[in-house]
Motif scaffolding. Structure first.
Motif, PDB file in Angstrom:
ATOM      1  N   LEU A 205       0.840  -1.196   0.135  1.00  0.00           N
ATOM      2  CA  LEU A 205       0.039  -0.157   0.049  1.00  0.00           C
ATOM      3  C   LEU A 205       0.857   1.150  -0.148  1.00  0.00           C
ATOM      4  O   LEU A 205       0.613   2.265  -0.662  1.00  0.00           O
ATOM      5  CB  LEU A 205      -0.850  -0.171   1.101  1.00  0.00           C
ATOM      6  N   ALA A 206       1.990   1.239   0.849  1.00  0.00           N
ATOM      7  CA  ALA A 206       3.007   2.336   0.740  1.00  0.00           C
ATOM      8  C   ALA A 206       3.395   2.623  -0.493  1.00  0.00           C
ATOM      9  O   ALA A 206       3.610   3.571  -1.195  1.00  0.00           O
ATOM     10  CB  ALA A 206       4.034   2.262   1.940  1.00  0.00           C
ATOM     11  N   GLU A 207       3.896   1.478  -1.331  1.00  0.00           N
ATOM     12  CA  GLU A 207       4.373   1.527  -2.470  1.00  0.00           C
ATOM     13  C   GLU A 207       3.365   2.036  -3.305  1.00  0.00           C
ATOM     14  O   GLU A 207       3.743   2.924  -4.277  1.00  0.00           O
ATOM     15  CB  GLU A 207       4.945   0.061  -3.051  1.00  0.00           C
ATOM     16  N   MET A 208       2.335   1.915  -3.390  1.00  0.00           N
ATOM     17  CA  MET A 208       1.195   2.236  -4.299  1.00  0.00           C
ATOM     18  C   MET A 208       1.051   3.757  -4.048  1.00  0.00           C
ATOM     19  O   MET A 208       0.654   4.379  -5.153  1.00  0.00           O
ATOM     20  CB  MET A 208      -0.282   1.581  -4.065  1.00  0.00           C
ATOM     21  N   ILE A 209       0.929   4.245  -2.672  1.00  0.00           N
ATOM     22  CA  ILE A 209       0.983   5.507  -2.608  1.00  0.00           C
ATOM     23  C   ILE A 209       1.899   6.286  -3.213  1.00  0.00           C
ATOM     24  O   ILE A 209       1.758   7.287  -3.817  1.00  0.00           O
ATOM     25  CB  ILE A 209       0.617   5.740  -1.111  1.00  0.00           C
ATOM     26  N   PHE A 210       3.321   5.813  -3.098  1.00  0.00           N
ATOM     27  CA  PHE A 210       4.312   6.662  -3.865  1.00  0.00           C
ATOM     28  C   PHE A 210       4.379   6.567  -5.022  1.00  0.00           C
ATOM     29  O   PHE A 210       4.511   7.722  -5.773  1.00  0.00           O
ATOM     30  CB  PHE A 210       5.748   5.735  -3.170  1.00  0.00           C
ATOM     31  N   LEU A 211       3.983   5.490  -5.720  1.00  0.00           N
ATOM     32  CA  LEU A 211       3.796   5.489  -7.208  1.00  0.00           C
ATOM     33  C   LEU A 211       2.940   6.448  -7.815  1.00  0.00           C
ATOM     34  O   LEU A 211       2.971   6.729  -9.036  1.00  0.00           O
ATOM     35  CB  LEU A 211       3.549   3.950  -7.625  1.00  0.00           C
ATOM     36  N   GLU A 212       1.647   6.452  -7.120  1.00  0.00           N
ATOM     37  CA  GLU A 212       0.630   7.227  -7.521  1.00  0.00           C
ATOM     38  C   GLU A 212       1.045   8.776  -7.535  1.00  0.00           C
ATOM     39  O   GLU A 212       0.757   9.602  -8.310  1.00  0.00           O
ATOM     40  CB  GLU A 212      -0.493   7.076  -6.498  1.00  0.00           C
ATOM     41  N   GLN A 213       2.107   8.988  -6.711  1.00  0.00           N
ATOM     42  CA  GLN A 213       2.500  10.333  -6.533  1.00  0.00           C
ATOM     43  C   GLN A 213       3.856  10.507  -7.467  1.00  0.00           C
ATOM     44  O   GLN A 213       4.484  11.608  -7.279  1.00  0.00           O
ATOM     45  CB  GLN A 213       2.972  10.765  -5.230  1.00  0.00           C
ATOM     46  N   ASN A 214       4.217   9.291  -8.209  1.00  0.00           N
ATOM     47  CA  ASN A 214       5.257   9.314  -9.007  1.00  0.00           C
ATOM     48  C   ASN A 214       6.639   9.397  -8.205  1.00  0.00           C
ATOM     49  O   ASN A 214       7.612  10.055  -8.437  1.00  0.00           O
ATOM     50  CB  ASN A 214       5.400  10.433 -10.225  1.00  0.00           C
ATOM     51  N   ALA A 215       6.533   9.067  -7.014  1.00  0.00           N
ATOM     52  CA  ALA A 215       7.627   9.059  -6.131  1.00  0.00           C
ATOM     53  C   ALA A 215       8.485   7.813  -5.946  1.00  0.00           C
ATOM     54  O   ALA A 215       8.319   6.984  -5.102  1.00  0.00           O
ATOM     55  CB  ALA A 215       7.163   9.711  -4.554  1.00  0.00           C
ATOM     56  N   THR A 216       9.144   7.299  -7.128  1.00  0.00           N
ATOM     57  CA  THR A 216       9.817   6.071  -7.536  1.00  0.00           C
ATOM     58  C   THR A 216      10.701   5.890  -6.363  1.00  0.00           C
ATOM     59  O   THR A 216      11.117   4.957  -5.763  1.00  0.00           O
ATOM     60  CB  THR A 216      10.087   5.943  -8.672  1.00  0.00           C
ATOM     61  N   GLU A 217      11.672   7.112  -6.382  1.00  0.00           N
ATOM     62  CA  GLU A 217      12.771   7.020  -5.481  1.00  0.00           C
ATOM     63  C   GLU A 217      12.567   6.705  -3.859  1.00  0.00           C
ATOM     64  O   GLU A 217      13.042   6.110  -3.299  1.00  0.00           O
ATOM     65  CB  GLU A 217      13.660   8.514  -5.680  1.00  0.00           C
ATOM     66  N   GLU A 218      11.412   7.544  -3.570  1.00  0.00           N
ATOM     67  CA  GLU A 218      10.981   7.243  -2.211  1.00  0.00           C
ATOM     68  C   GLU A 218      10.554   5.911  -1.955  1.00  0.00           C
ATOM     69  O   GLU A 218      10.936   5.217  -0.934  1.00  0.00           O
ATOM     70  CB  GLU A 218       9.782   8.162  -1.766  1.00  0.00           C
ATOM     71  N   ALA A 219       9.928   5.141  -2.915  1.00  0.00           N
ATOM     72  CA  ALA A 219       9.556   3.935  -2.733  1.00  0.00           C
ATOM     73  C   ALA A 219      10.848   2.892  -2.573  1.00  0.00           C
ATOM     74  O   ALA A 219      10.920   1.849  -2.170  1.00  0.00           O
ATOM     75  CB  ALA A 219       8.604   3.365  -3.987  1.00  0.00           C
ATOM     76  N   MET A 220      11.688   3.049  -3.621  1.00  0.00           N
ATOM     77  CA  MET A 220      12.901   2.171  -3.574  1.00  0.00           C
ATOM     78  C   MET A 220      13.730   2.415  -2.443  1.00  0.00           C
ATOM     79  O   MET A 220      14.182   1.458  -1.853  1.00  0.00           O
ATOM     80  CB  MET A 220      13.819   2.569  -4.761  1.00  0.00           C
ATOM     81  N   GLU A 221      13.811   3.747  -1.822  1.00  0.00           N
ATOM     82  CA  GLU A 221      14.394   3.981  -0.949  1.00  0.00           C
ATOM     83  C   GLU A 221      13.552   3.152   0.515  1.00  0.00           C
ATOM     84  O   GLU A 221      14.491   2.790   1.441  1.00  0.00           O
ATOM     85  CB  GLU A 221      14.356   5.414  -0.401  1.00  0.00           C
ATOM     86  N   MET A 222      12.442   3.160   0.540  1.00  0.00           N
ATOM     87  CA  MET A 222      11.960   2.727   1.500  1.00  0.00           C
ATOM     88  C   MET A 222      12.135   1.091   1.511  1.00  0.00           C
ATOM     89  O   MET A 222      12.453   0.406   2.748  1.00  0.00           O
ATOM     90  CB  MET A 222      10.212   2.559   1.258  1.00  0.00           C
ATOM     91  N   TYR A 223      12.099   0.498   0.440  1.00  0.00           N
ATOM     92  CA  TYR A 223      12.501  -1.043   0.353  1.00  0.00           C
ATOM     93  C   TYR A 223      13.952  -1.364   0.524  1.00  0.00           C
ATOM     94  O   TYR A 223      14.211  -2.195   1.096  1.00  0.00           O
ATOM     95  CB  TYR A 223      12.182  -1.309  -1.129  1.00  0.00           C
ATOM     96  N   GLN A 224      14.879  -0.369   0.237  1.00  0.00           N
ATOM     97  CA  GLN A 224      16.413  -0.454   0.576  1.00  0.00           C
ATOM     98  C   GLN A 224      16.520  -0.187   2.095  1.00  0.00           C
ATOM     99  O   GLN A 224      17.403  -1.059   2.769  1.00  0.00           O
ATOM    100  CB  GLN A 224      17.113   0.643  -0.245  1.00  0.00           C
ATOM    101  N   GLU A 225      15.769   0.536   2.624  1.00  0.00           N
ATOM    102  CA  GLU A 225      15.962   0.655   4.246  1.00  0.00           C
ATOM    103  C   GLU A 225      15.601  -0.544   4.909  1.00  0.00           C
ATOM    104  O   GLU A 225      16.216  -0.957   5.965  1.00  0.00           O
ATOM    105  CB  GLU A 225      15.192   1.814   4.485  1.00  0.00           C
TER     106      GLU A 225
END
Length: 1770
Positions: A698-718
């Motif tokens: 859900l967090a990934e979907m929220i990030f991607l809806e806002q085109n915040a790919t970096e934030e999504a990838m950063e979340m997974y890397q953390e």
């Protein structure tokens, strides 16, 4: 329905004062009447006037009399009253809710014409009609009016339907118009409804029809569309007037129509579909009914009249009182009023569908109503006035109602639970369940409001004993099913219906969360559990601990307190919650933490700030920590992040607290930037919350809806979620994708995640490297799976060796075997499979490659499964091994191997508890092997109580004794006994059972011992056992069963023993069972247990027994205690009276002194009387004085002649009694004959009249006259007369005085008085003196008194002389005054007949005949008949007859004429017949002849009847009687024939009697001649005359005669007929007789029914037995023999031709041939005649030469000439 007048609310006036309108309020609490003075009177429900107010005109300038009120109606809330007036206005008055409130006009509606009628059917809607024909609507909310419809005719009436959704208006032209606000789905039309023949002033709208009436005296009922369905015409009734008004009952079932002096009632009949007229209510001088108003509950109707009167009527169908608490009033078939008599509150129970209500029941602690109709069920809550009616088909009244829930009624019927919510007319829900305990059903109906939930209705119930179902009743779907491993005995939902508590039989308390479908055990040994009302807090008890869950979401967090007792309840009120605990005799309360409870309430209300503030006041504990967790979860769900941050901080979860702190900062910044909201909708906030909830997608979907790919990838890397990061990068085409992959692989190696690295290499296609990494990671199985999936890898020996070595080293033998099998090495594969216990693959491989090893593998597989406890599977493999081994080996080896595997299979089956399979295997084995296993299996089935199977197995195992023991231990004595008998002797069985019973007796198993004793018929031993153990109940039951005659003695014996042991309650039971309540009462009295004595006496004694016990109880107590006790029982006064009557005066004085002082005088009086009887006069004197009865003391002393004491008491205490004392002394003196002294006492007492009385009684008349003359001169004359009368009564003693006085009167010339005195002289001892006085009186009367007086004196004196037998003197006195007849009578009285005749001849010749007549009467009376003969023969004969001197009578009569003789013969015969001596009467007529006098016919008939009915006449000895009757009838018939006196029917009747008597005489004659066959024929011939003979007797004699001569067919027919007649006599009618056997005979079928049985019972039973025996043998035919005429041989008339043959004079049979004519018309059968003559000659020869046969014939006097005429031919 009938009307009953209740009261007059408003008295009528002398003139016209029309009541224009009336109205009841909707609440039925107010009633309004508008009078002719335009004043509105307000009455309460009871009819008491409570208020009034005057109406107002539309314009005051026109005055108060300028209008008339035409209509009036209450508002639906009963606080307003609408008034329609003829001055073109409608006013609405607010009258308030209380009496006396100020009346204010709140609305007024001005119209264009006069208002004629008015209704208020609904809230804010008033409907009224106008004179111009309009029907308008007024809205009280906006104060505007509008026209509903317009007509051209005056509106004369308005009415509404029962629901108020439709209206009807009646108009002057007869038009009726219907209008609906809501037709309620009926589809009925509106508009012009019908045209009535006259203006419908009386208009009513019922659910089934519309009724209208008017001035044409007709009541017309219209259907729903205006068609006429019924007309009641009263136009021809001169007493009926026009109909003026009508009213419909609130239920619509009845209509009342008013006219002149009369109210007509119409009741709707659903069965007929029409109106039925009830009894009209007629009241004289009531005059025209102008208004009607029906109370809204239907119980009352009020009628207003033309003269201003208002009468109230009760219109209920019936009333009942329920438990003296409720009054149930049936006001209509479908409406009932239930009134609470204590509070006065009422509930109206009404069927909305108009169905008739059956009996109303009040259940559930007198709070709930239940009633049935034909198709519905009505329920109601009296306290909340919520009523329901639901569809309910008849169930026979078998429903069970439970009212534990205040909101819903639970109904169980035929395995179905139905829920009905109070106030709702629809069934809430219905489920199938067999568990009717309310503790196993939980219903929650909107008990706690929840956010976003409008309707919350939940149900939990048991599907079966281990399964719970939960249902959402709003949606009607199942929300969950809970299966449990034990029986459930209690369940309950919380108030929101989201959680369920339930307890099982093992006392385990379970919590089930319906939302998450999770179940958990939260408490063991739970004895009490309850939700705290208004919260989700749970209180429970675990042994001696009180358990409280303040936060049920954390069930592991429980607060516990020690308890000393048991929880009995839970109370929550005034902000306080207490748990009530019973600790012995006291109840202790434990207060719960209301704050913790309040937290739950705040959570439910969604007030998280209040919940946080509350938690901050608490110290951290397990409960507090659980509440912080709950609050954190709820705060996150509600996105109240600051509160959630505070919660995690309090919980010490700094990571989440810090994360939320950062999230709150982002939210606050977003809120500031956007200037609005709380920032929780920002995508970073939403994403972080999803991350916090671990919902990374859900967090990934929220990030991607806002085109915040970096934030999504950063979340997974953390989070080191590299796979998800790479997926995102790949999906978005990120340039760093390859770098990410390399970095990910290197990171995996650095972190030693070889498995994950291998997966990466495998994905990239480097399989060898992947295998190396898998082996490094210790995952050879995964490497093997990869190798087997790639053919190129299987060819690499190095790869295969490394993998196989790794697999074997890791003991992964199955995977190694798979690998070896894959590469074609079956031997190694089989070894690996065996080592790895992969026997399935091993067996399959062996079957293909090594078949010989399959058997060992199967056995090894079985052994392995046994080790793994997979015993069920092992059994089959052992069986396979035994079968396969048998097939593969030699015979010896086969037997040994098969036996070993079979034993293993059996043991595995036993250990796996596969008993049936074990039995199946055992049945295939030899007995020696199977025996020990049968015993074990049998023990198992015995433990399961499958005793029949166990018995078979014991027997198979040769252990029958164990089977007997099994049945014995199970208490199945009958089966045990049955089995034991088969294998043991009876003595051994008895010894066994008695021994076993004694053993069980020693073990305390008395019930089992009893059954053993009973089984071997030794109940006495069982009785002795129970007596020894003092188990008296069982002892008594056995005595009652086996020695019922000793039961009473047993009870008495046990009662005495128990009484001696002090076990009084048990002793009471046995005494009462022995019907000896008196012993019970005495027992309790001895032990001073008066309450029990009183109880027993009241329950089992007589009507007054308990009163006597109460008296004795009180006597034992004494003092105040006795008074209180007797007052309690209401026996105080009775006890005082009883004590007094019993002579226990001390106790009586004590009771009266303490409680009823008014009884003291009575007690003193009775005590005094007691003392008087005891002779204690002085003490009695004191008690009489204390009783206020001094006069009684005086009388006591007077009675005992203690005059001084009497005088003393009288003078001291009762002066009025002094005279009584003197009188008493005087009386005593008179008795002592001290007359002077007595006279002095009486004169002192001023009682001269008593002196006179005593002198009179003493016969001292001179002294009495003296006292009277001196002291009571007024009574002197009266006393003198009395003295004279007394002298006359006393005779000689008073005669001298009278004689002296008479002489004085005579000398004084007072002859009249002298005569009176002479006449008064009466002295029985001196008759000479009396005679002289009488003659002297007569002489003086004749000489000196007038003629009339002389005659009077003579008539007085002469009878006395006659009485003195001085007849001549009396006659002489009569002659002196020419009283000739009296003189004659005097002489006749003296029997001086010659003197009487001489006087008659000389002085009055006309009296000679009189003297002769008197002389005859004298002779008759004296019985001197011989003298009378010479004077009057007929009189003498009558006298002889009267004196029953019949021989003398007949002797004298014989000397007279023949008719005279037969007159007295007839009288004598009648006398003899009445006395039962008919035989003597018969001899009279035989001797003297039977004249043909018609008056004698009945005597002749009676003689015949008596003789044929007489017993014992069918014998030879009866010949002379029959012959005499025959001769008499013969002479009679000949005389009739000569004289012609009798008519043809009479002649024929006597000739038939003659024939019958001839047959009977001949039968008696032939019986003497031993001609039995002829006698039998005569008996059969007599059957033709059963209309004259007793039918039962005739058939009996015929049947027995036929039987005697061997004619058994005829005997069977005749005796069968005899039995039918006998039964008919018993029943009293002949209707059941079957005449088929006699249809073609001349034996009559219609015969008179005999009045009684003529054959004794013993003989009837013999006949019945013979007939029954013959019927059973079936050897005879029930037919009569026939002759050549095809007719019954004894019948005279031929059946086919009707030709009548002459009867034989000897047999009665028809003479068909060989006839011998004796005389014309008299024939006999020749052979019978010769036989008869031969017998006669033989008999006559015996007479000459005496013989045994001739002697009886001679005694009968039989003569041939007399019986049979001589033949007239050869």
């Amino acid at each position: 329905m009938q009307l009953r007048h209740v009261r007059t609310l408003l008295a009528p006036q002398d003139g016209t004062a029309r009541v224009t309108c009336m109205a009841w309020s909707a609440s039925s609490a107010r009633f309004a009447v508008c009078t002719a003075e335009r004043v509105v009177l307000l009455y309460d429900e009871q009819g008491e006037r409570r208020d009034k107010f005057s109406t107002k005109p539309a314009d005051a300038k026109y005055g108060r009399k300028s209008y008339v009120v035409k209509g009036m109606a209450f508002s639906p809330d009963s606080t307003k009253l609408a008034v329609g007036q003829t001055d073109n206005i409608v006013y609405v008055y607010r009258i308030g809710e209380e009496w006396g409130d100020k009346k204010v006009i709140c609305n007024k509606f001005i119209q264009t014409s006069a208002v004629t009628c008015l209704l208020w059917p609904a809230e804010n809607v008033i409907v009224f009609g106008l004179a111009e024909g309009k029907v308008r609507l007024a809205n009280t909310k906006n104060n505007k009016s509008s026209t509903i419809y317009v007509t051209d005719s005056y509106v004369v009436s308005l009415t509404s339907n029962v629901s108020g959704k439709g209206i009807l208006s009646g108009h002057a032209d007869g038009t009726i118009v219907r209008f609906f606000f809501d037709d309620e789905g009926s589809g009925e039309s509106q508009g012009k409804f019908a045209v009535h023949p006259c203006p419908p002033y009386a208009l009513a709208w019922a659910p089934n029809s519309i009724v209208a009436a008017g001035c044409d005296k007709k009541i017309v009922a219209y259907g729903k569309e205006g068609s006429v369905i019924q007309t009641l015409d009263y136009s021809r009734d001169s007493s009926e007037k026009e109909f003026t008004t009508a009213a419909t009952s609130p239920s619509g079932q009845s209509i009342v129509i008013g006219s002149y002096d009369r109210l007509r009632v119409l009741n709707w009949s659903p069965r007929r579909g029409a109106w039925e007229e009830g009894k009209p209510k007629e009241i004289a001088h009531l005059y025209t009914i102008t208004a009607l108003a029906w109370k809204r509950d239907g119980s009352r109707i009020c009628a207003g009249t033309l003269c201003g009167g208002v009468e109230q009527f009760d219109c209920c169908l019936r009333k009942t009182i329920y438990k003296n608490k409720f009054e149930i009033t049936y006001v209509g078939p479908s409406q009932v009023i239930v009134k609470n008599l204590s509070t006065g509150t009422r509930v109206v129970l009404k069927s909305q569908y108009g169905y008739e209500i059956d009996e109303v029941k009040i259940l559930g602690k007198d709070r709930y109503l239940v009633a049935h109709t034909s198709d519905t069920l009505l329920l109601g809550d009296i306290s909340s006035n919520k009523l329901s009616e639901v569809a309910w088909q008849g169930s026979g009244g078998n429903e069970k109602f439970f009212f534990d829930n205040e909101n819903v009624c639970m109904i169980f019927n035929a395995g179905e639970l139905t829920l009905v919510e109070y106030g709702s007319n629809d069934i809430l829900g219905s489920v199938r369940t067999e568990f009717m305990n309310p503790h196993l059903v939980s219903v929650r109906i909107n008990e706690r409001q929840q956010r976003g939930v409008d309707e919350n209705k939940r149900l939990a119930y048991l599907v079966d004993i281990k399964t719970i179902a939960t249902v959402d009743l709003v949606g009607g779907y199942n929300t969950g099913t809970i299966s449990h491993d034990s029986k459930i005995d209690w369940l309950e939902l919380n108030e929101t219906g989201h959680k369920l508590l339930f307890r099982d039989k093992k006392m385990r308390l379970q919590l089930y969360d319906i939302g998450s479908s999770t179940k958990s055990t939260i408490l063991s040994y739970c004895s009490y559990v309850q939700w705290v009302p208004g919260s989700d807090v749970v209180v429970a008890q675990n042994r001696n601990s009180l358990c409280i869950w303040y936060n049920i979401d954390a069930p592991e967090r429980v607060t516990m307190f020690p308890l000393k007792g048991d929880i009995v309840g839970l109370e929550r009120s005034d902000g306080k919650t207490e748990v009530l605990v019973s600790e012995g005799v006291s109840t202790v309360s434990y207060t719960l933490d209301e704050g913790l409870i309040e937290f739950g309430t705040a959570i439910d209300d969604g007030d998280y700030h209040r919940a946080t503030a509350f938690l901050e006041t608490l110290e951290m504990s397990t409960e507090t920590e659980a509440m912080w967790r709950t609050l954190s979860r709820l705060a996150l769900e509600a996105r109240q992040l600051h509160i959630a941050e505070r919660c995690f901080a309090a919980l010490g979860n700094m990571a989440k607290a810090r994360f939320l702190h950062e999230t709150n900062a982002i939210a606050d910044q977003a809120a500031q930037e956007h200037q609005g909201g709380d920032g929780s909708d920002h995508y970073l906030v939403r994403a972080r919350l999803a991350m916090l909830d671990k919902n990374y997608k859900l967090a990934e979907m929220i990030f991607l809806e806002q085109n915040a790919t970096e934030e999504a990838m950063e979340m997974y890397q953390e989070l080191h979620m590299w796979d998800e990061c790479i997926v995102v990068a790949k999906a978005k085409g990120h340039p760093m994708l390859e770098k990410l992959r390399r970095g990910y692989y290197q990171w995996l190696l650095d972190t030693q995640q070889e498995e994950k690295a291998g997966e990466v290499q495998e994905e990239q296609g480097d399989y060898v490297a992947a295998i190396s990494l898998y082996l490094r990671a210790g995952l050879p199985a995964r490497a093997a799976r990869l190798a087997m999936g790639r053919d190129e890898l299987l060819t690499s020996a190095d790869v295969i060796d490394r993998i196989s070595v790794a697999l074997v080293r890791g003991e992964l033998y199955e995977q190694a075997g798979d690998l070896f099998e894959k590469v074609g090495n079956p031997r190694k594969a089989l070894e690996c499979y065996s080592k790895g216990s992969a026997f399935l693959k091993a067996v399959e491989l062996a079957r293909l490659a090594f078949p010989a090893e399959v058997v060992k593998l199967e056995e090894a597989w079985g052994d392995h499964l046994v080790q793994q406890k997979q015993l069920d599977a092992a059994i089959n493999h052992y069986i396979e091994a035994s079968v396969a081994g048998g097939d593969a080996c030699c015979l010896a080896l086969k037997t040994a191997f098969g036996a070993r595997c079979s034993v293993k299979a059996i043991e595995a089956a036993l250990e796996a508890r596969q008993w049936k399979k074990a039995v199946y295997i055992l049945d295939l084995q030899d007995k020696q092997t199977a025996a020990k296993y049968y015993l074990k299996i049998a023990q198992h089935y015995a433990a399961l109580q499958e005793y029949q199977v166990a018995e078979e197995l014991y027997i198979k195992g040769g252990q029958t004794k164990d089977a007997v023991d099994m049945y014995t231990q199970a208490g199945l004595w009958e089966q045990a006994h049955k089995l034991a008998v088969k294998c043991m002797s009876q003595e051994d069985v008895s010894v066994l059972y008695i021994t076993q019973a004694q053993e069980m007796e020693r073990q305390g198993k008395y019930k089992e011992a009893e059954r053993l004793y009973i089984t071997v018929n030794e109940p006495d031993m069982a009785i002795t056992m129970y007596k020894k153990c003092k188990m008296y109940d069982r002892m008594v039951s056995l005595v009652a069963k086996y020695h019922k005659d000793l039961l009473g003695d047993t009870h008495l014996h046990l009662g005495k023993e128990l009484e001696a042991e002090g076990r009084l309650q048990e002793a009471e039971y046995h005494y009462l069972e022995a019907k000896d309540w008196k012993t019970t009462v005495n027992m309790y009295r001895v032990h001073d247990m008066w309450e029990d004595a009183y109880r027993v006496a009241k329950a089992h004694g007589g009507a007054n027994s308990h009163k006597h016990v109460a008296y004795l109880w009180a006597k034992s107590l004494g003092g105040e205690a006795a008074v209180k006790l007797l007052s309690k029982f209401g026996l105080l006064e009775m006890a005082i009276d009883h004590a007094t009557d019993s002579g226990v005066f001390e106790f009586a004085f004590e009771l009266a002194r303490l409680s009823m002082k008014q009884k003291m005088p009575d007690i003193h009086l009775k005590y005094a009387m007691f003392l008087e009887d005891e002779g204690k006069f002085e003490e009695a004197e004191g008690e009489f004085i204390k009783a206020g009865k001094p006069k009684e003391a005086v009388l006591m002393f007077v009675h005992n002649q203690d005059w001084d004491a009497a005088q003393r008491v009288a003078e001291a205490h009762d002066p009025d009694s002094v005279a009584d004392v003197l009188v008493g002394q005087a009386q005593f003196a008179f008795e002592q004959r001290e007359f002077q002294k007595a006279e002095a006492f009486l004169l002192r007492a001023q009682r001269p009249e008593l002196a006179i009385k005593y002198y009179k009684e003493a016969g001292m008349w001179s002294e009495a006259l003296r006292i009277c003359k001196e002291y009571v001169p007024g009574r002197l004359g009266e006393l003198q007369e009395e003295c004279a009368r007394e002298a006359g009564k006393k005779g000689s003693s008073g005669s001298e005085g009278l004689l002296e006085q008479a002489r004085e009167w005579e000398q004084a010339g007072e002859y009249a008085r002298a005569v009176d005195c002479y006449l008064k002289v009466q002295d029985a001892s001196n008759s000479v003196l009396v005679e002289k006085c009488l003659l002297k009186a007569a002489e003086l009367a004749v000489k000196f008194l007038g003629q009339s007086r002389s005659v009077e004196v003579t008539r007085t004196v002469a009878p006395q002389l006659v009485a003195m037998k001085k007849y001549s003197m009396a006659a002489e006195l009569y002659l002196n005054l020419d009283l000739i007849r009296e003189a004659i009578d005097a002489l006749i009285e003296g029997e001086e007949w010659s003197k009487a005749k001489h006087i008659a001849k000389e002085f009055d010749p006309r009296s000679e005949e009189y003297v002769d007549q008197r002389y005859k009467e004298y002779l008759k009376k004296q019985g001197k008949v011989d003298s009378l003969v010479g004077i009057d023969v007929m009189a003498a004969l009558d006298t002889y007859a009267k004196q029953e001197q019949w021989e003398k009578c007949l002797e004298v009569a014989a000397k007279q004429s023949y008719p005279v003789l037969h007159k007295y013969i007839a009288l004598y015969a009648t006398h003899l017949i009445c006395e039962g001596s008919w035989d003597k009467a018969l001899r009279l007529y035989v001797e003297h002849g039977a004249p043909a006098n018609p008056q004698n016919f009945n005597i002749y008939k009676r003689l015949f009847v008596e003789m044929v009915n007489a017993p014992g006449m069918n014998c030879a000895e009866a010949y002379s009687s029959w012959a005499g009757l025959r001769d008499m009838l013969l002479s009679l018939c000949e005389a009739l024939l000569k004289s012609g006196e009798g008519s043809a029917p009479v002649q024929e009747e006597f000739e038939r009697m003659l024939l019958v008597s001839h047959y009977c005489a001949t039968r008696a004659a032939v019986q003497g001649l031993q001609l039995d066959m002829v006698a039998a024929q005569l008996s059969i011939s007599l059957l033709r005359h059963t209309d004259l003979l007793p039918a039962d007797k005739a058939f009996y004699e015929a049947g027995m005669a036929a039987k005697a001569v061997g004619w058994e067919n005829m005997a069977f027919v005749f005796l069968n007929r005899f039995l039918d007649l006998s039964d008919a006599i018993e029943e009293g009618n002949l209707d059941s007789l079957d005449h088929s056997d006699f249809q073609r005979t001349d034996i009559p079928c219609e015969v008179p029914l005999p009045a009684h049985q003529h054959v004794p019972e013993e003989q009837r039973e013999e006949v019945r037995d013979w007939v029954l025996t013959v019927s059973m043998d079936q050897r005879l035919e029930q037919v009569l023999p026939q002759d050549e005429r095809s007719t019954f041989e004894a019948s005279l008339v031929a059946a086919g031709t009707g030709v009548r043959s002459l009867p034989c004079l000897l047999t009665g049979y028809p003479v068909l041939r060989n006839k011998l004519e004796l005389r014309p018309g008299r024939e006999v059968k020749r052979e019978v005649w010769y036989k008869f003559m031969k017998a006669v000659k033989s008999c006559l020869t015996g007479i000459d030469r005496p013989s045994p046969r001739g002697a009886p014939f001679q005694s009968q006097g039989i003569s041939l000439s007399a019986d049979i005429p001589q033949p007239c031919g050869p």
